[in-house]
Design a protein around this motif. Sequence first.
Motif, PDB file in Angstrom:
ATOM      1  N   PHE A   1      35.375  32.080  26.926  1.00 51.56           N
ATOM      2  CA  PHE A   1      34.809  33.414  26.731  1.00 51.56           C
ATOM      3  C   PHE A   1      34.590  34.121  28.061  1.00 51.56           C
ATOM      4  O   PHE A   1      34.976  35.282  28.230  1.00 51.56           O
ATOM      5  CB  PHE A   1      33.479  33.289  25.972  1.00 51.56           C
ATOM      6  N   PHE A   2      33.973  33.442  29.040  1.00 49.77           N
ATOM      7  CA  PHE A   2      33.598  34.101  30.297  1.00 49.77           C
ATOM      8  C   PHE A   2      34.496  33.741  31.476  1.00 49.77           C
ATOM      9  O   PHE A   2      34.559  34.497  32.442  1.00 49.77           O
ATOM     10  CB  PHE A   2      32.145  33.765  30.652  1.00 49.77           C
ATOM     11  N   GLY A   3      35.170  32.606  31.402  1.00 48.52           N
ATOM     12  CA  GLY A   3      36.042  32.215  32.502  1.00 48.52           C
ATOM     13  C   GLY A   3      37.428  32.809  32.374  1.00 48.52           C
ATOM     14  O   GLY A   3      38.000  33.311  33.334  1.00 48.52           O
ATOM     15  N   GLU A   4      37.977  32.763  31.149  1.00 46.89           N
ATOM     16  CA  GLU A   4      39.306  33.334  30.898  1.00 46.89           C
ATOM     17  C   GLU A   4      39.187  34.748  30.349  1.00 46.89           C
ATOM     18  O   GLU A   4      39.907  35.650  30.775  1.00 46.89           O
ATOM     19  CB  GLU A   4      40.077  32.426  29.947  1.00 46.89           C
ATOM     20  N   ALA A   5      38.314  34.939  29.389  1.00 42.01           N
ATOM     21  CA  ALA A   5      37.955  36.277  28.867  1.00 42.01           C
ATOM     22  C   ALA A   5      39.167  37.096  28.456  1.00 42.01           C
ATOM     23  O   ALA A   5      39.208  38.310  28.656  1.00 42.01           O
ATOM     24  CB  ALA A   5      37.135  37.037  29.919  1.00 42.01           C
TER      25      ALA A   5
END
Length: 421
Positions: free
Chosen positions: A117-121
């Motif tokens: 969710f937040f690293g690849e987004a």
Amino acid sequence: MAQGTLTASKKRLSKAVHRSDATSRDGILERLFTFAFKGLVYPQIWEDPDVDMKALRLTPDSRMITIASGGCNVMSYLTASPAEITAVDLNRAHVALGRLKLAAARHFPNYETFYRFFGEADEKANVAAYRRFLKDNLDAETVAYWEGRDLANWGRKRITLFSRDLYHHGLLGYFIGIGHLVARLYGIDPGHMVKTKSLEEQRSFFDTALAPLFDKRLVRWATSKKMSLYGLGIPPAQYDALVSANADGNMSAVLRQRLEKLACDFSMRDNYFAWQAFGRGYAPAASGSSTGPSGPLPPYLKREHFEAIRQRAGRVRVLNRNFTEHLQSVADDTLDAYVLLDAQDWMTDQQLNALWAEITRTARPGARVIFRTAAEPSLLPGRVEDRVLQRWTYEEEESLELGRQDRSSIYGGFHLYVFNG
């Protein structure tokens, strides 16, 4: 979001930024900045949390207040296990992003979902994960923000940013994207920096490919305009401070100097800020690997910190408030750490004195305040009243050393003050 809440947010931001008459040239620029700053600015915060935590010396008893910005550092501070963090921000997008990150840490089923969710987004599965795990665990204002639509997203819901590469969006993402586009117009691909294997290769690529770009007429003309740096969250007053601090008196030289530190002073193996600037995201997983990213990450995105952050997320609250305004509601002698980012660069003397009066009133003996400035020197002497500033010790040597260690590389100075009591 309720209209009253939105109006109050706009008023707070205007009060913080507007210094000049609305009909003056600077006044118009300030109001254009306010308009631009209403939306998402920083999908990732650009202050090094490892440096912050060295300076703050957080303990399990520490109670702290910080400006929220993109929320990365708030989450990363949890790795030091302070007792309480209050994060305030004038930008409702940053407030919504911080609350989303906290909810994700608490309610996503595992690290893999959190990192995706937040690293690849950049996957549609993230939107489905939001609906399944987060939507019903968020406050109404935050849901209204992420379910809302705006022109910047071509009418799509803002939550879809996490399926369209969050880090390519926001003012900072757009600014970096334009920088890449301009470089390519001159035949240079900044993305080659992430392929370097040593500091020597990084230096060579900067000197031969990137540095000459700052002498190009288009770059010098564009960076001479104050509006050109709105994408870095730099208002007109801070732009002036940056230019005046440079011997050449031009922004192109300032940006070249800051980019040189980012490109050459830290290994690409250790600097996730450089990955964001040159690679426009975090390092991808190694070929054929399913174990996660192959390069550096903010502390909160590292696998080894996930469970601790999940357990401690309830210690944080994120508020749409002015820093000074919030401190006025805090009891005397109760806080240990203050993180001001670069907000003081925006402030008038009156605002600075109001802020430091509240910091001094609420600080416990030994409390520590950190902030960054566009120019190298601390901006407090001669502006904050002596009777207040004399109660604080400026740790000049430690400030200089921590400034050298700051991998984000975009500020002229890092500053640490310790309360004498």
